[in-house]
Design an enzyme around this catalytic site. Structure first.
Site, PDB file in Angstrom:
ATOM      1  N   LEU A 163       0.907  -1.187   0.158  1.00 47.20           N
ATOM      2  CA  LEU A 163      -0.196  -0.065  -0.009  1.00 47.20           C
ATOM      3  C   LEU A 163       0.885   1.329  -0.037  1.00 47.20           C
ATOM      4  O   LEU A 163       1.933   1.495   0.652  1.00 47.20           O
ATOM      5  CB  LEU A 163      -1.131  -0.052   1.121  1.00 47.20           C
ATOM      6  CG  LEU A 163      -1.529   1.331   1.473  1.00 47.20           C
ATOM      7  CD1 LEU A 163      -2.491   1.737   0.429  1.00 47.20           C
ATOM      8  CD2 LEU A 163      -2.347   1.208   2.989  1.00 47.20           C
ATOM      9  N   SER A 164       0.651   2.179  -0.884  1.00 47.84           N
ATOM     10  CA  SER A 164       1.077   3.662  -0.684  1.00 47.84           C
ATOM     11  C   SER A 164       2.731   3.441  -0.914  1.00 47.84           C
ATOM     12  O   SER A 164       3.135   3.192  -2.033  1.00 47.84           O
ATOM     13  CB  SER A 164       0.581   4.118   0.572  1.00 47.84           C
ATOM     14  OG  SER A 164       1.128   5.724   0.532  1.00 47.84           O
ATOM     15  N   ALA A 165       3.238   3.953  -0.067  1.00 48.59           N
ATOM     16  CA  ALA A 165       4.824   3.813  -0.101  1.00 48.59           C
ATOM     17  C   ALA A 165       5.254   2.178  -0.262  1.00 48.59           C
ATOM     18  O   ALA A 165       6.237   2.036  -1.034  1.00 48.59           O
ATOM     19  CB  ALA A 165       5.557   4.593   1.267  1.00 48.59           C
ATOM     20  N   GLY A 167       3.198   0.269  -1.813  1.00 47.07           N
ATOM     21  CA  GLY A 167       2.666  -0.188  -3.148  1.00 47.07           C
ATOM     22  C   GLY A 167       3.806   0.245  -3.931  1.00 47.07           C
ATOM     23  O   GLY A 167       4.400  -0.318  -4.874  1.00 47.07           O
ATOM     24  N   ALA A 168       4.631   1.784  -3.673  1.00 47.05           N
ATOM     25  CA  ALA A 168       5.588   1.993  -4.644  1.00 47.05           C
ATOM     26  C   ALA A 168       6.834   0.988  -4.516  1.00 47.05           C
ATOM     27  O   ALA A 168       7.484   0.738  -5.809  1.00 47.05           O
ATOM     28  CB  ALA A 168       5.886   3.426  -4.506  1.00 47.05           C
TER      29      ALA A 168
END
Length: 342
Positions: A163-165, A167-168
């Site tokens: 998720l989010s960071a 996810g990156a």
């Protein structure tokens, strides 16, 4: 002038991360409390920390859960939390460990340290941390290798989601180690190499950089010029996400669609309650890129409250009640929901 600019952008910044967080360790932000959450007692968590899993150049922490009696040859799932989360808080709402217990696979969580980032964000924007066999990326790779060796995991069934960071970082893992993964799910994340420093990372979160599909895919080709194995990519993003712009989800689609040479208009569209899904299959009909746009959802992982594997046991930051469990849907797409015999 500089202080005035910083104050102005921080008023516009999302609650998950401020410019000061991205600039750590060069700037220490003032302390802010995370949203209140109903937490499960620590001693009930199925996750166990592993201290010695490799040289750990990124100085991360490793947690995992291997169901008792799990035979060799079972799948492994790596999970990467978002900012202002840790492994246990993410798992309480995502339910990966409980699903692993029910369905028979190993789950591994990488966890950031406050010494690296005070908001526990993975450093997805710094080249030294997302280069193959370096920094945080290498630490995560070592966790997978250690867990797979201990559990005797099936090398053809290793998966990653974040998720989010996180996810990156999931995108970075898939770009640098495509041969390692069967599939990956990027939730409210950003494309690989969307930014190369803190300032551009902040800009990218607000709006994905303007690049052609070929320019996005070339960023992956640069680090993985020969991709013998194509991991299936699913992208999940809320249409009302004001922390990581929806444009990043669209850019992720373009990055992987072009990398796999899938025609832009050659998708199958499905409509479910509150969600639009587009699927780009290969010539054999296997989904290679899937894009889930969740209507009206903000920044977070779509979860569903309930008991049992894949359900949210408590309310946690950036884990959003959506009427469906993305964990269960991702696991189903990966073939992980079949029952197993102990």
């Amino acid at each position: 002038m500089r202080d005035r600019f910083k104050r102005s952008v921080e008023r516009l910044a999302p609650t998950e991360i401020r410019l000061g967080d991205l600039l750590w360790p060069f700037h220490r932000p003032s302390e802010r409390k995370a949203p209140a959450a109903r937490r499960r007692p620590a001693d009930t968590s199925p996750l166990v920390e592993v201290a010695d899993f490799g040289s750990n150049p990124g100085s991360l922490r490793m947690f995992w859960h291997k169901p008792e009696g799990l035979p060799a040859g079972r799948p492994l799932v790596l999970v990467l939390h978002g900012c202002r989360q840790d492994a246990e808080s993410y798992d309480r709402a995502a339910g990966w460990a409980s699903l692993a217990e029910e369905r028979g696979f190993t789950v591994v969580y990488a966890q950031q340290r406050e010494a690296n980032n005070p908001r526990l964000c993975f450093t997805w924007f710094r080249p030294s941390e997302v280069t193959r066999d370096r920094g945080e990326l290498m630490s995560i790779r070592q966790m997978i290798a250690h867990a797979a060796a201990q559990a005797g995991s099936d090398p053809e069934r290793i998966f990653v989601t974040g998720l989010s960071a996180g996810g990156a970082m999931t995108a970075a893992m898939l770009a640098n180690y495509p041969e390692l993964f069967s599939a990956g799910a990027i939730i409210a994340g950003l494309p690989f190499a969307a930014a190369r420093d803190a300032t551009r990372a902040f800009d990218a979160m607000g709006e994905a950089p303007e690049r052609t599909a070929r320019e996005w895919s070339d960023l992956v080709r640069t680090v993985s010029p020969r991709i013998a194995r194509k991991p299936a990519i699913s992208i999940w993003h809320g249409t009302a996400d004001d922390t990581v712009s929806l444009s990043n989800g669209i850019a992720l689609v373009e990055q992987w669609r072009d990398l796999y040479r899938l025609p832009k208009d050659a998708f199958v569209e499905k409509r479910m309650k509150g969600r639009r899904t587009r699927i780009w299959p290969d010539k054999d009909g296997k989904p290679l890129v899937t894009f889930h746009e969740v209507d009206g959802m903000g920044h977070g992982t779509p979860v569903l409250s309930g008991e049992g594997g894949g359900y949210a046991l408590s309310t946690e930051p950036f884990m959003l009640e959506a009427g469906f469990s993305s964990t269960l849907e991702i696991a189903k797409a990966w073939g992980l929901t079949r029952k197993w015999k102990r």
